[in-house]
Design an enzyme around this catalytic site. Structure first.
Site, PDB file in Angstrom:
ATOM      1  N   TYR A   1       3.217  10.132 -11.113  1.00  0.00           N
ATOM      2  CA  TYR A   1       2.383   9.264 -10.272  1.00  0.00           C
ATOM      3  C   TYR A   1       1.628   8.250 -11.127  1.00  0.00           C
ATOM      4  O   TYR A   1       1.645   7.045 -10.844  1.00  0.00           O
ATOM      5  CB  TYR A   1       1.411  10.138  -9.478  1.00  0.00           C
ATOM      6  CG  TYR A   1       0.471   9.373  -8.585  1.00  0.00           C
ATOM      7  CD1 TYR A   1       0.943   8.748  -7.424  1.00  0.00           C
ATOM      8  CD2 TYR A   1      -0.890   9.274  -8.875  1.00  0.00           C
ATOM      9  CE1 TYR A   1       0.077   8.044  -6.594  1.00  0.00           C
ATOM     10  CE2 TYR A   1      -1.757   8.571  -8.051  1.00  0.00           C
ATOM     11  CZ  TYR A   1      -1.262   7.957  -6.913  1.00  0.00           C
ATOM     12  OH  TYR A   1      -2.123   7.254  -6.088  1.00  0.00           O
TER      13      TYR A   1
ATOM     14  N   ASN B   1       0.805  -1.222   0.000  1.00  0.00           N
ATOM     15  CA  ASN B   1       0.000   0.000   0.000  1.00  0.00           C
ATOM     16  C   ASN B   1       0.841   1.276   0.000  1.00  0.00           C
ATOM     17  O   ASN B   1       0.371   2.330  -0.427  1.00  0.00           O
ATOM     18  CB  ASN B   1      -0.913  -0.020   1.236  1.00  0.00           C
ATOM     19  CG  ASN B   1      -1.574   1.307   1.487  1.00  0.00           C
ATOM     20  OD1 ASN B   1      -2.581   1.629   0.883  1.00  0.00           O
ATOM     21  ND2 ASN B   1      -0.991   2.119   2.370  1.00  0.00           N
TER      22      ASN B   1
ATOM     23  N   LYS C   1       1.769   4.091 -11.191  1.00  0.00           N
ATOM     24  CA  LYS C   1       0.605   3.247 -10.881  1.00  0.00           C
ATOM     25  C   LYS C   1       0.211   2.371 -12.081  1.00  0.00           C
ATOM     26  O   LYS C   1      -0.242   1.239 -11.901  1.00  0.00           O
ATOM     27  CB  LYS C   1      -0.572   4.114 -10.418  1.00  0.00           C
ATOM     28  CG  LYS C   1      -0.319   4.809  -9.084  1.00  0.00           C
ATOM     29  CD  LYS C   1      -0.102   3.797  -7.966  1.00  0.00           C
ATOM     30  CE  LYS C   1       0.031   4.444  -6.603  1.00  0.00           C
ATOM     31  NZ  LYS C   1       0.194   3.481  -5.516  1.00  0.00           N
TER      32      LYS C   1
HETATM   33  P1  NAD Z   1      -1.032   8.567   2.604  1.00  0.00           P
HETATM   34  O1  NAD Z   1      -0.023   9.539   2.127  1.00  0.00           O
HETATM   35  O2  NAD Z   1      -2.052   9.018   3.594  1.00  0.00           O
HETATM   36  O3  NAD Z   1      -0.284   7.270   3.208  1.00  0.00           O
HETATM   37  C1  NAD Z   1       0.830   6.724   2.587  1.00  0.00           C
HETATM   38  C2  NAD Z   1       1.665   6.000   3.635  1.00  0.00           C
HETATM   39  O4  NAD Z   1       2.806   5.446   2.976  1.00  0.00           O
HETATM   40  C3  NAD Z   1       2.174   6.920   4.736  1.00  0.00           C
HETATM   41  O5  NAD Z   1       1.951   6.328   5.995  1.00  0.00           O
HETATM   42  C4  NAD Z   1       3.659   7.045   4.432  1.00  0.00           C
HETATM   43  O6  NAD Z   1       4.460   7.259   5.586  1.00  0.00           O
HETATM   44  C5  NAD Z   1       3.944   5.699   3.787  1.00  0.00           C
HETATM   45  N1  NAD Z   1       5.164   5.726   2.968  1.00  0.00           N
HETATM   46  C6  NAD Z   1       5.568   6.705   2.119  1.00  0.00           C
HETATM   47  N2  NAD Z   1       6.770   6.412   1.607  1.00  0.00           N
HETATM   48  C7  NAD Z   1       7.131   5.210   2.120  1.00  0.00           C
HETATM   49  C8  NAD Z   1       8.266   4.374   1.971  1.00  0.00           C
HETATM   50  N3  NAD Z   1       9.293   4.738   1.188  1.00  0.00           N
HETATM   51  N4  NAD Z   1       8.306   3.194   2.628  1.00  0.00           N
HETATM   52  C9  NAD Z   1       7.280   2.833   3.435  1.00  0.00           C
HETATM   53  N5  NAD Z   1       6.185   3.591   3.642  1.00  0.00           N
HETATM   54  C10 NAD Z   1       6.113   4.763   2.991  1.00  0.00           C
HETATM   55  O7  NAD Z   1      -1.719   7.998   1.293  1.00  0.00           O
HETATM   56  P2  NAD Z   1      -3.127   7.241   1.060  1.00  0.00           P
HETATM   57  O8  NAD Z   1      -4.060   8.217   0.442  1.00  0.00           O
HETATM   58  O9  NAD Z   1      -3.524   6.522   2.283  1.00  0.00           O
HETATM   59  O10 NAD Z   1      -2.702   6.212  -0.085  1.00  0.00           O
HETATM   60  C11 NAD Z   1      -2.390   4.850   0.154  1.00  0.00           C
HETATM   61  C12 NAD Z   1      -2.137   4.159  -1.176  1.00  0.00           C
HETATM   62  O11 NAD Z   1      -3.318   4.263  -1.994  1.00  0.00           O
HETATM   63  C13 NAD Z   1      -1.014   4.806  -1.983  1.00  0.00           C
HETATM   64  O12 NAD Z   1      -0.292   3.816  -2.686  1.00  0.00           O
HETATM   65  C14 NAD Z   1      -1.760   5.704  -2.957  1.00  0.00           C
HETATM   66  O13 NAD Z   1      -1.007   5.968  -4.116  1.00  0.00           O
HETATM   67  C15 NAD Z   1      -2.990   4.876  -3.232  1.00  0.00           C
HETATM   68  N6  NAD Z   1      -4.119   5.688  -3.716  1.00  0.00           N
HETATM   69  C16 NAD Z   1      -4.706   6.628  -2.930  1.00  0.00           C
HETATM   70  C17 NAD Z   1      -5.779   7.381  -3.425  1.00  0.00           C
HETATM   71  C18 NAD Z   1      -6.505   8.406  -2.610  1.00  0.00           C
HETATM   72  O14 NAD Z   1      -7.438   9.034  -3.140  1.00  0.00           O
HETATM   73  N7  NAD Z   1      -6.164   8.623  -1.367  1.00  0.00           N
HETATM   74  C19 NAD Z   1      -6.217   7.168  -4.738  1.00  0.00           C
HETATM   75  C20 NAD Z   1      -5.580   6.205  -5.500  1.00  0.00           C
HETATM   76  C21 NAD Z   1      -4.534   5.465  -4.987  1.00  0.00           C
END
Ligand code: NAD
Length: 247
Positions: A156, A91, A160
């Protein structure tokens, strides 16, 4: 028909906050021994306290998905402690960008290193364990951005789209060992990554108008999909990307 995940062992990366945290808490609420990893130590401490408060089983490790040596240490520790590893949720992610004409190389590299290479490295570390077990579930975070282009999202979105195709290829490689590999593609889920719900009203309206269900998704709705993909109900599903985007 019920989801039964009781006693399974999972690693969830980037689970210190946001969607990953919700995935970890939801899996743990279903009886999964849940190993939370993240780079942010304060958030790891907070989720550790939450697990203790709720009586959930699991552990927490600081682990950067860019650091293969550390990943191997964590996977070894998990297998030694719990004896097996059933589910990996890749994730962890970052979102950064800007139009290609002004996109900094470091921003491009950061997106690709964490979102795509990080996913590859985690998979590489757990594959020997899952092959030995002749079972496993790998569930990767893709994004709606992998399908629909939006201005300034090249770094990004490319990372993905890479995760999405990586998932299909890996599913083909691991099928003979009864290991499924899928990804979830969230749409607009308000988290600290994107602050959708805090944007100017006009922009929110414009974004919501693009969604069939006309509302933001919730972290729990993404976590529910991950639980389904991790469960026996999804045992004949592999190599696919499932939208959780409100249409
Ligand atoms: P977020 O930024 O709230 O959480 C991301 C987490 O990843 C954080 O806890 C961060 O510390 C951790 N992280 C970052 N770099 C890291 C690394 N190098 N090693 C380990 N951990 C690391 O993001 P989110 O919105 O909760 O997104 C979670 C996932 O879902 C991501 O992959 C994101 O791309 C994907 N996503 C999110 C959305 C959205 O609308 N929020 C949409 C599509 C995809």
């Amino acid at each position: 028909m019920q989801i039964d995940l009781n006693g399974k062992v999972a690693i969830v990366t980037g689970a210190g906050r946001g969607i990953g945290r919700e995935i970890a808490l939801t899996l743990a609420s279903e009886g999964v021994v849940t190993v939370v990893t993240d780079v942010n130590e304060a958030n790891l401490e907070a989720i550790k306290n939450e697990f203790e408060r709720l009586g959930y089983q699991g552990s927490q490790y600081r682990c950067d998905v860019r650091d293969f040596h550390r990943i191997q240490e964590v996977v070894e520790a998990v297998v030694q402690t719990y004896g097996h590893l059933d589910i990996l949720v890749n994730n962890a992610g970052v979102a950064g960008g800007g139009p290609v004409s002004s996109l900094q190389e470091e921003v491009w590299d950061l997106n690709l290193d964490i979102n795509l290479k990080g996913t590859f490295q985690m998979c590489k570390a757990v594959i020997p364990v899952m092959k030995r077990q002749k079972s496993g579930r790998i569930i990767n975070a893709a994004s709606f951005a992998a399908i629909v282009p939006s201005y300034g999202s090249a770094a990004y979105a490319s990372s993905k789209a890479g995760v999405s195709q990586f998932t299909r290829v890996l599913a083909g490689e691991l099928g003979p060992w009864n290991i499924t590999v899928n990804c979830y593609a969230p749409g607009m889920i308000p988290t600290e990554m994107n602050h959708f719900a805090e944007r100017p009203e006009k922009e929110q309206e414009r974004l919501l108008d693009t969604l069939t269900l006309r509302r933001w998704g919730s972290k729990r709705e993404v976590a529910n999909l991950v639980c389904f993909l991790a469960s026996d109900l999804a045992e004949y599903i592999t190599g696919t990307m499932i939208d959780v985007s409100g249409g």
